[in-house]
Structure formats: C-alpha cells, structure tokens
Design an enzyme around this catalytic site. Structure first.
Site, short mmCIF file in Angstrom:
data_model
loop_
_atom_site.label_atom_id
_atom_site.label_comp_id
_atom_site.label_asym_id
_atom_site.label_seq_id
_atom_site.Cartn_x
_atom_site.Cartn_y
_atom_site.Cartn_z
N ASN A 1 26.22 24.93 59.26
CA ASN A 1 27.68 25.17 59.13
C ASN A 1 28.57 23.97 59.29
O ASN A 1 28.52 23.28 59.96
CB ASN A 1 28.31 26.05 60.36
CG ASN A 1 27.84 27.39 60.43
OD1 ASN A 1 27.99 28.15 59.31
ND2 ASN A 1 26.83 27.68 61.17
N ASP A 2 29.31 23.65 58.29
CA ASP A 2 30.31 22.64 58.15
C ASP A 2 31.71 23.00 57.71
O ASP A 2 31.72 23.22 56.36
CB ASP A 2 29.75 21.56 57.24
CG ASP A 2 30.52 20.30 57.14
OD1 ASP A 2 31.61 20.15 57.63
OD2 ASP A 2 30.04 19.19 56.43
N PHE A 3 32.70 22.84 58.72
CA PHE A 3 34.17 23.47 58.31
C PHE A 3 34.97 22.34 57.65
O PHE A 3 36.18 22.45 57.80
CB PHE A 3 34.74 24.06 59.37
CG PHE A 3 34.01 25.60 59.93
CD1 PHE A 3 34.50 26.55 59.30
CD2 PHE A 3 33.22 25.73 60.64
CE1 PHE A 3 34.13 27.83 59.59
CE2 PHE A 3 32.69 26.71 60.97
CZ PHE A 3 33.21 27.99 60.47
#
Length: 556
Positions: free
Chosen positions: A496-498
């Site tokens: 996950n990479d926001f």
C-alpha cells in the site's frame, strides 16, 4: 503500520459461526499501523467532506477494525512520558463577501455564495448547521424539527406544532446524532456522489417479539475522518510497543450495533514526530479482513497513481447479493444493546509483544513438522501454540483451542469470486487437551490446525449457519485457554502506498484480549509477524525458553 483482522476480536464459545446478515458481533475490528520512511507530506483523503471529530476514546471494545499507515525515518528515542494527541480542525471557507439577506423565518439565512437557504440552530452554546435548501420554507421546516427535538414542544418555531405530529413520533426513537444525520441527508447541500454505492449506515428494525434485525442503507452518510497530531510520539515507540497508542485508532470503544449512527468505515491520520500513522476501523458485520484489505489496496493505488490508472481500474470489488438458500432473512437476533458486553480479561493485566519468524525459520519449522500437508505458517503457529500452552499453568486435562479465521469464498458451492465484498469468513477451531498437545508435539499440533482448516466446507458452513439461526447467541469474549488468531499473512500490507511511500511496520489496536494474536506478513518476503497479548508471567517464561527462541524472535 497496518492491521486489519479478518475475524471478530471476540469469538463464540461454540463452533465457529458463519458471519451473516443480522449477525452483530460485540465489537468492531481493531487497528494496525503502517510506518513509512520518508519526509512528511500532507494529503487530504476527503478534500470536500472533512468534518470535525473528537479524540477517540482510549479504552473500550471497538466495533470496527482500526488501521493506520505510518511513514517515518526512525531515529530511536526513549519512551515518552505522556501521549499528547491534538485533533486538528479543517480549514473553514470564509463566509465574507456579498452580504446575505435575512429571511422572514427563524434560523434561516440566504447565502448568495451558495445560492441556497441555509438553516442553523444554537445548541449548548454552539451553532449547529442543519443543511442548505432550495427554498426558505424547506429550511424553516428543518429548523422547526431541530428546535422541537432539542428544546421540546414548547420551543419557538416558524409554523404550528400540529404540523409536526408525525415527525414527533419518528424523532422520539432517534438520538440527537441520528436525528442530525436524517436532517442533513434531506438537504440539497448534502454530498451524495455519482455512484449508487455510497458509504452509509446500518438500520435497525425492531420486531414484535423483542428481537431486531439490521440492514445497510447506502444513503451517502460518508466516512468518519480524523486528522490528529502527536508530536511527542516517535515511530520507534510504536515499533517497540513502548507506549499506549489506542487513541490512534478511530474505532476504539465503538460497537458494531453503533453502526446505525457511526460510520461503517473510520479513518484517522496521525502526524507523529517522525512519521505518519494511518489508522482505520471497519464494521465487521459489513466486511471481513479480506474485503477491507483489498479495498485499501485499491484506495492506495488511486491515491498514488490516480483514478484513471490501469491498476486502479483492474481492482474492482465484486458486489453480489448472496446467502444460503435455506435461511430466510432478515435474521432476527436479540438486541445487542439490551445488556452490556462482558470482557474476560483486563488489558491492564496483559502485556503486548511481537513475535517475528523469518522465512528461513518458518521453513525449518515446516520441515520439523514432517508432514507434507502442513504449511510453514501452520507449523509456525503450532510452535507458538505449544510454547504458550506449556507456560500457561493449565492442567493436562484442560482443553485448549486454536481459533483461526477461514476465508470461505472459494470453499462454497458454487464458489464466489475472490474479490467478492462482504463478510464471508468463519472461525475454525482446533480443539485438543493440554496433555495431548504436550505429548505429541509440533508436527501433531500443526496437523490438527491443517485438519481443521480442510474441514471448513460449504456443508460445514451451511450447517453452522442454520444452527446459529435456530439458537441465536451474540458472540462473547473467549478465555485465556484459547489462542485467537486474527488477520492473515496473505493480506497485502506492505504494497500500500497512499503517496507517502511504502509502510515499514504493522501494529494492531484494541481490544486487548488474553490469547489474541494478530498475524501479518513480515517486511521481509516470506517472514511472519505475530502481535500477541498475554499474561506477563507467560511472556517472562517465553523469553527464557531456548527452544522457543530458536525459531522465534521476541520484541517487547
């Protein structure tokens, strides 16, 4: 750090129950955090709909699962003496500009900037916004309903009290918070979006036999979002579990049945001294860990790559109405708010710690189990189970359980799509006596876990669901005899990479129950992390157990 459990933090005392419509477990999912190693960057997940929120409670049983993402550059520090959490307020648009015309109605003002008649009421020294409306008459009606709800039938209103006889009947069953949601949803200024699938609330329907049922109303009530600041907390404190960070998780103290007025998904972004902690919680009657993690994976891709990216378009959650054919719904259950939930262990008497198993050690345990059917995860879990029971002080005649969440999507007949959204998990339970576990060892224990997992079939799940419907029991806390595993090592935590970089760790939030063990994939490929909650005397004995530490690293 992240943590989303795929099974309730509280479990039934009997066989694993099927999660079905109307089944309202005692608590929501707990939280995790992802730590990132890059400079802080401020992003707004909900640029048009951020609302002011209060600091979540420090203790209590959550209804949703809380998660968090932290991005940081750990430098190492001592344990902070105090946790200071500041909730930041969203920047409000200035109302300066063209003067508004006063309305003939009480509590109503016309705003040229918005082109709407807006309604407000004063309550407890604060001005409460009721919504924007196309006509002054509609805004006045909203004010009247709020005045009657807040101040009673003798309140000063714009129209006759006789006009609100039917409204009084409906309002009497609503809390003030629930009433405000209803009023604002009726306004033309309420953001509804273009999709037919919108974040909503649970609706509770009371039956004549003193039971209730629940369904989801996708009315667009939205997601609860909190932006907080804890400048005296560092990433190293979270990694060592050296401080209580329950307040980082937005669903702390919220129960599943509170979903009639509270968000089904809650998000909190906390800026620490050297990192970002993204916490989130979800209502476990609506989704399981598998669904929520895939939702988060899709959300992070949209944030980092844009809505039109190929990856974002490929991640489409499957929405399909499905249940067992022989069971009628809605399912009627005892009102979960009729009596308080019981908790068997006090968190003040428990200790949190992390177990880390490298890929190499997981494979060694698999080989030691000497069973080709057993996976490395099952072998690692069996090793921890045997070691914990050995130091628990239980007698040989006592029964001990290993409870594990099972994803049933592909086990059903016909199978569901892997991306089917909802709660399609049930709890599998491996039951043995302490004497059997101690005498037979690792390979036998891992085989029992494997045997339990393979027994979770469509027929097993359907029979469990039918039995539960005939004799409804709200899940309760389990005792210290049980090893309660939540979440899964299969969930994609570190992908996950926001837009802030990749997570560097995952941690779980409350409730803290003795024997609960939250499992995550490790940072290194193939490794495993377990966040455990145990009695201090068990922790002390494990830390001195050479055979246990041969394969497991302990982080206190």
């Amino acid at each position: 750090m992240w943590n989303l459990h795929d099974s309730p933090d509280h479990h039934e005392e009997s066989d694993g129950r099927w999660k079905r419509a109307g089944d309202v477990p005692i608590s929501m999912r707990s939280s995790t955090t992802c730590l990132l190693s890059v400079p802080l960057v401020t992003r707004n997940f909900f640029p048009n709909q951020i609302m002011e929120q209060e600091v979540p409670g420090i203790s209590g049983t959550g209804i949703t699962r809380n998660q968090s993402l932290v991005r940081s550059d750990p430098s190492g520090s001592g344990r902070p003496e105090n946790l200071e959490l500041e909730i930041t307020q969203p920047v409000k648009k200035s109302r300066r500009g063209p003067r508004s015309r006063s309305s003939q109605y009480r509590g109503v003002t016309f705003y040229r900037r918005t082109g709407r008649w807006e309604s407000h009421i004063w309550d407890c020294g604060k001005q409460v916004y009721l919504g924007g409306f196309d006509t002054a008459h509609a805004a006045a009606r909203a004010y009247d309903r709020a005045a009657v709800k807040f101040r009673g039938v003798d309140a000063d209103i714009n129209f006759n009290i006789e006009d609100y006889v039917e409204d009084l009947k409906q309002m009497s069953s609503l809390t003030k918070e629930e009433f405000m949601h209803v009023i604002r949803r009726q306004s033309t200024g309420f953001p509804r979006g273009s999709s037919k699938y919108r974040a909503g609330r649970l609706v509770k329907t009371k039956k004549d036999d003193d039971t209730v049922s629940f369904y989801i109303n996708p009315d667009g009530s939205g997601v609860e979002f909190v932006h907080a600041v804890a400048r005296n907390i560092e990433v190293s404190d979270i990694l060592r579990l050296s401080t209580s960070f329950s307040s980082f998780f937005p669903a702390t103290g919220v129960k599943n049945c509170n979903g009639v007025s509270r968000s089904l998904l809650m998000v909190q972004v906390t800026e620490m001294k050297d990192g970002i902690f993204i916490g989130f919680g979800y209502n476990s009657t609506v989704a399981d860990g598998d669904s929520v993690w895939k939702f988060l994976n899709a959300w992070s891709e949209i944030c980092s790559k844009g809505l039109g990216s190929e990856a974002a378009c490929q991640r489409r959650l499957q929405l399909k109405g499905w249940f067992f054919d022989e069971i009628d719904y809605p399912i009627r259950i005892p009102d979960p708010e009729a009596k308080p939930a019981t908790v068997t262990s006090s968190s003040s008497l428990l200790q949190e710690l992390m177990f880390h198993v490298t890929k190499e050690n997981a494979l060694k345990l698999e080989a030691k189990a000497n069973d080709e059917k057993v996976s490395s995860f099952q072998a690692a879990l069996a090793h921890i189970w045997c070691s914990m029971v050995k130091h628990s002080g239980m007698s040989r005649e006592e029964e001990t359980h290993c409870r594990l969440p099972i994803d049933m999507r592909r086990r059903l007949s016909p199978p569901l799509e892997e991306d089917c959204f909802g709660n399609v998990s049930q709890t599998g339970i491996a039951r043995v006596t302490v004497g059997e576990l101690m005498d037979n060892g690792l390979g036998w224990a891992a085989g029992k876990i494997n045997e339990m997992e393979r027994s979770q079939t469509h027929e097993n799940a359907e029979a469990s669901a039918e039995k539960w419907v005939r004799d409804v029991k709200i899940p309760v806390s389990v005792g210290s005899r049980d090893l309660v595993v939540t979440s899964s090592h299969r969930f994609d935590v570190y992908g996950n990479d926001f837009g802030w970089g990749k997570p560097i760790a995952a941690r779980a939030g409350p409730p803290y129950v003795c024997g609960r063990m939250v499992v995550f994939q490790g940072v290194e490929e193939g490794s495993l992390d377990f966040q455990a909650c145990l009695h201090p005397q068990v922790v002390e004995k494990l830390s001195k157990d050479v055979q246990f530490k041969e394969f497991v690293s302990i982080v206190l």
